[in-house]
Design a protein around this motif. Structure first.
Motif, mmCIF file in Angstrom:
data_model
loop_
_atom_site.group_PDB
_atom_site.id
_atom_site.type_symbol
_atom_site.label_atom_id
_atom_site.label_comp_id
_atom_site.label_asym_id
_atom_site.label_seq_id
_atom_site.Cartn_x
_atom_site.Cartn_y
_atom_site.Cartn_z
ATOM 1 N N THR A 150 0.831 -1.214 0.000
ATOM 2 C CA THR A 150 0.000 0.000 0.000
ATOM 3 C C THR A 150 0.861 1.257 0.000
ATOM 4 N N LEU A 151 1.896 1.238 0.813
ATOM 5 C CA LEU A 151 2.771 2.406 0.902
ATOM 6 C C LEU A 151 3.496 2.661 -0.421
ATOM 7 N N ARG A 152 3.932 1.589 -1.068
ATOM 8 C CA ARG A 152 4.609 1.747 -2.356
ATOM 9 C C ARG A 152 3.688 2.400 -3.377
ATOM 10 N N ALA A 153 2.454 1.937 -3.366
ATOM 11 C CA ALA A 153 1.486 2.514 -4.302
ATOM 12 C C ALA A 153 1.324 4.006 -4.039
ATOM 13 N N LEU A 154 1.223 4.354 -2.777
ATOM 14 C CA LEU A 154 1.084 5.775 -2.428
ATOM 15 C C LEU A 154 2.354 6.547 -2.783
ATOM 16 N N ALA A 155 3.490 5.888 -2.588
ATOM 17 C CA ALA A 155 4.756 6.554 -2.879
ATOM 18 C C ALA A 155 4.890 6.841 -4.371
ATOM 19 N N SER A 156 4.397 5.901 -5.187
ATOM 20 C CA SER A 156 4.511 6.098 -6.635
ATOM 21 C C SER A 156 3.653 7.274 -7.092
ATOM 22 N N GLU A 157 2.699 7.660 -6.274
ATOM 23 C CA GLU A 157 1.899 8.843 -6.586
ATOM 24 C C GLU A 157 2.528 10.093 -5.977
ATOM 25 N N GLY A 158 3.661 9.894 -5.318
ATOM 26 C CA GLY A 158 4.361 11.041 -4.749
ATOM 27 C C GLY A 158 3.773 11.536 -3.450
ATOM 28 N N LEU A 159 2.954 10.704 -2.819
ATOM 29 C CA LEU A 159 2.291 11.162 -1.600
ATOM 30 C C LEU A 159 3.136 10.946 -0.343
ATOM 31 N N ILE A 160 4.160 10.084 -0.470
ATOM 32 C CA ILE A 160 4.917 9.685 0.716
ATOM 33 C C ILE A 160 6.279 10.371 0.744
ATOM 34 N N LYS A 161 6.706 10.688 1.943
ATOM 35 C CA LYS A 161 8.030 11.286 2.095
ATOM 36 C C LYS A 161 9.110 10.300 1.651
ATOM 37 N N PRO A 162 10.256 10.805 1.223
ATOM 38 C CA PRO A 162 11.327 9.926 0.737
ATOM 39 C C PRO A 162 12.048 9.226 1.873
ATOM 40 N N VAL A 163 11.403 8.238 2.447
ATOM 41 C CA VAL A 163 11.992 7.474 3.544
ATOM 42 C C VAL A 163 11.872 5.998 3.200
ATOM 43 N N ASP A 164 12.739 5.204 3.763
ATOM 44 C CA ASP A 164 12.709 3.760 3.539
ATOM 45 C C ASP A 164 11.315 3.206 3.815
ATOM 46 N N ILE A 165 10.717 2.596 2.783
ATOM 47 C CA ILE A 165 9.328 2.161 2.888
ATOM 48 C C ILE A 165 9.150 1.055 3.921
ATOM 49 N N GLU A 166 10.098 0.131 3.960
ATOM 50 C CA GLU A 166 9.969 -0.980 4.908
ATOM 51 C C GLU A 166 9.971 -0.454 6.343
ATOM 52 N N ALA A 167 10.872 0.467 6.613
ATOM 53 C CA ALA A 167 10.931 1.040 7.958
ATOM 54 C C ALA A 167 9.610 1.704 8.311
ATOM 55 N N LEU A 168 9.103 2.456 7.354
ATOM 56 C CA LEU A 168 7.837 3.148 7.565
ATOM 57 C C LEU A 168 6.714 2.148 7.861
ATOM 58 N N ALA A 169 6.665 1.114 7.071
ATOM 59 C CA ALA A 169 5.609 0.118 7.242
ATOM 60 C C ALA A 169 5.701 -0.547 8.615
ATOM 61 N N ARG A 170 6.916 -0.897 8.992
ATOM 62 C CA ARG A 170 7.102 -1.552 10.291
ATOM 63 C C ARG A 170 6.640 -0.656 11.431
ATOM 64 N N LEU A 171 7.051 0.582 11.391
ATOM 65 C CA LEU A 171 6.691 1.481 12.484
ATOM 66 C C LEU A 171 5.200 1.793 12.476
ATOM 67 N N LEU A 172 4.657 1.891 11.274
ATOM 68 C CA LEU A 172 3.222 2.158 11.178
ATOM 69 C C LEU A 172 2.432 1.009 11.815
ATOM 70 N N ASN A 173 2.805 -0.196 11.468
ATOM 71 C CA ASN A 173 2.180 -1.348 12.104
ATOM 72 C C ASN A 173 2.426 -1.319 13.609
ATOM 73 N N GLY A 174 3.621 -0.924 13.976
ATOM 74 C CA GLY A 174 3.954 -0.860 15.386
ATOM 75 C C GLY A 174 3.074 0.124 16.138
ATOM 76 N N VAL A 175 2.799 1.248 15.513
ATOM 77 C CA VAL A 175 1.932 2.238 16.159
ATOM 78 C C VAL A 175 0.558 1.640 16.401
ATOM 79 N N ALA A 176 0.028 1.011 15.389
ATOM 80 C CA ALA A 176 -1.293 0.399 15.532
ATOM 81 C C ALA A 176 -1.276 -0.633 16.656
ATOM 82 N N LEU A 177 -0.225 -1.431 16.660
ATOM 83 C CA LEU A 177 -0.101 -2.468 17.673
ATOM 84 C C LEU A 177 -0.035 -1.864 19.069
#
Lengths: 205, 205
Positions: free
Chosen positions: B136-163
């Motif tokens: 999902t994040l990659r798709a958003l990134a390809s639209e230029g919506l996401i900051k230029p940060v490592d996507i995997e890191a972002l995904a992990r922390l995002l899941n972590g926040v929810a958790l």
DNA sequence: TTCTTTCACATACGTAGTGTATGTCAATTG
DNA sequence: CAATTGACATACACTACGTATGTGAAAGAA
């Protein structure tokens, strides 16, 4: 005047046991750590342990409290060194993440701690850390920098992000390589609490 | 044709044991759960357990996998129902948080799981969930919506926040009251990954 | 069908580890 | 100096895991 001899000796054994506990819990994990071995390594027996801490969980609580309190202190210092405020908040998070590189922190505080003692948010040490974050956030909020969201919730999740980043770094094979990624992602998410784009915010002191 | 009788029976016992494990682990916690009681309640003995799962940890892994996989599926569905994209990502997070209200999830997946099986990021089920978020994040990134940060890191922390939000809600006394706060704070932090203020983003399909 | 083999599970056992109950000796108090 | 407290050691009981062995029913061979 030597009426403190007893108490001092007891304090010494407490220290010994906590130190041995740190080592054993970090190396074997809580469940696999044997109280016989642990106390023997400290030159004592289980008698001392049950007298001082009640049970195995009691020692764990003491160990976790010691480590966690040191972490909170260190994080707070990191934040104050940089001058508090928004940058201070970020510095606290970074410090927290970096501390989790230590195996003791990783295993005892992040993995076994919650399972044995329950949700970290309930620990006295963590509450101290949380209160710090809440304070910083309130200060920022009074300047209008923070979105209108429940501050406590924000503080908890912010700490949670740092904790999670730490856990990821710790469990990663290439810890030194993932550390910058984790920090960058942490700061990225953290900017979500701000009202404006982070580029627009420098220092407002 | 009845050459599947053996395998089917075995599958039935596995299901029984996993079900009993869910109950026991959720109620007593992993450490305090007795395999004798657990298997007896399922109408079996420890023999069945050690034959099917190897050891206590093996059953735990199976139980965690089952719950966690269901969570991932449910979260993904929630995201797709809303149409994916940024709103889908938020919906996934919300779903994750809400699921953690169940005591089984709280105790088994969030508390004991990491201590017994190690870092959740290594679990097969969690990886599946993570891959979804990364996609999902990659798709958003390809639209230029996401900051230029490592996507995997972002995904992990995002899941972590929810958790983490989930864990907070779960351990709170007034779960129903904290739930909205937790969700709001989660969405607040989540907007940190965006390039622009969230108000400017609706749907871009 | 009948004999043999396999295997899913039960039974029996060894072992380790926790918590408690009791003992002991040094430190304190009068 | 006698009495008492208490910090810690010793001894014991109980629980629970994991393994080694046994058993009976399903699957394959003849």
């Amino acid at each position: 005047m030597e009426s403190q001899t007893r108490a001092k000796k007891m304090e010494a054994t407490r220290k010994k046991l906590i130190a041995a506990g740190r080592k054993a819990f970090a190396k074997k994990g809580f469940a696999a750590a044997s109280m016989d071995e642990l106390t023997a390594e400290a030159g004592l027996t289980r008698g001392a342990l049950y007298h001082n801490f009640g049970d195995k969980k009691g020692l764990m609580a003491a160990v976790v409290d010691q480590i966690d309190m040191a972490m909170a202190t260190k994080a707070k210092e990191a934040g104050e060194e940089i001058g508090g405020g928004w940058e201070g908040l970020l510095a606290e998070g970074r410090a927290y993440i970096e501390m989790a590189l230590e195996p003791e922190v990783q295993r005892i505080v992040l993995l076994d701690g919650p399972a044995v003692l329950g949700d970290p948010a309930q620990w006295p040490s963590q509450n101290r850390c949380l209160q710090g974050t809440i304070g910083t956030l309130r200060a920022l909020a009074s300047e209008g920098l923070i979105k209108p969201v429940d501050i406590e919730a924000l503080a908890r999740l912010l700490n949670g992000v740092a904790l999670n980043a730490a856990l990821w770094v710790a469990s990663s094979e290439d810890a030194q390589g993932t550390l910058p990624k984790a920090i960058a992602a942490f700061e990225c998410l953290a900017t979500g609490v701000l009202n404006k784009a982070p580029q627009a915010v420098h220092e407002s002191g």
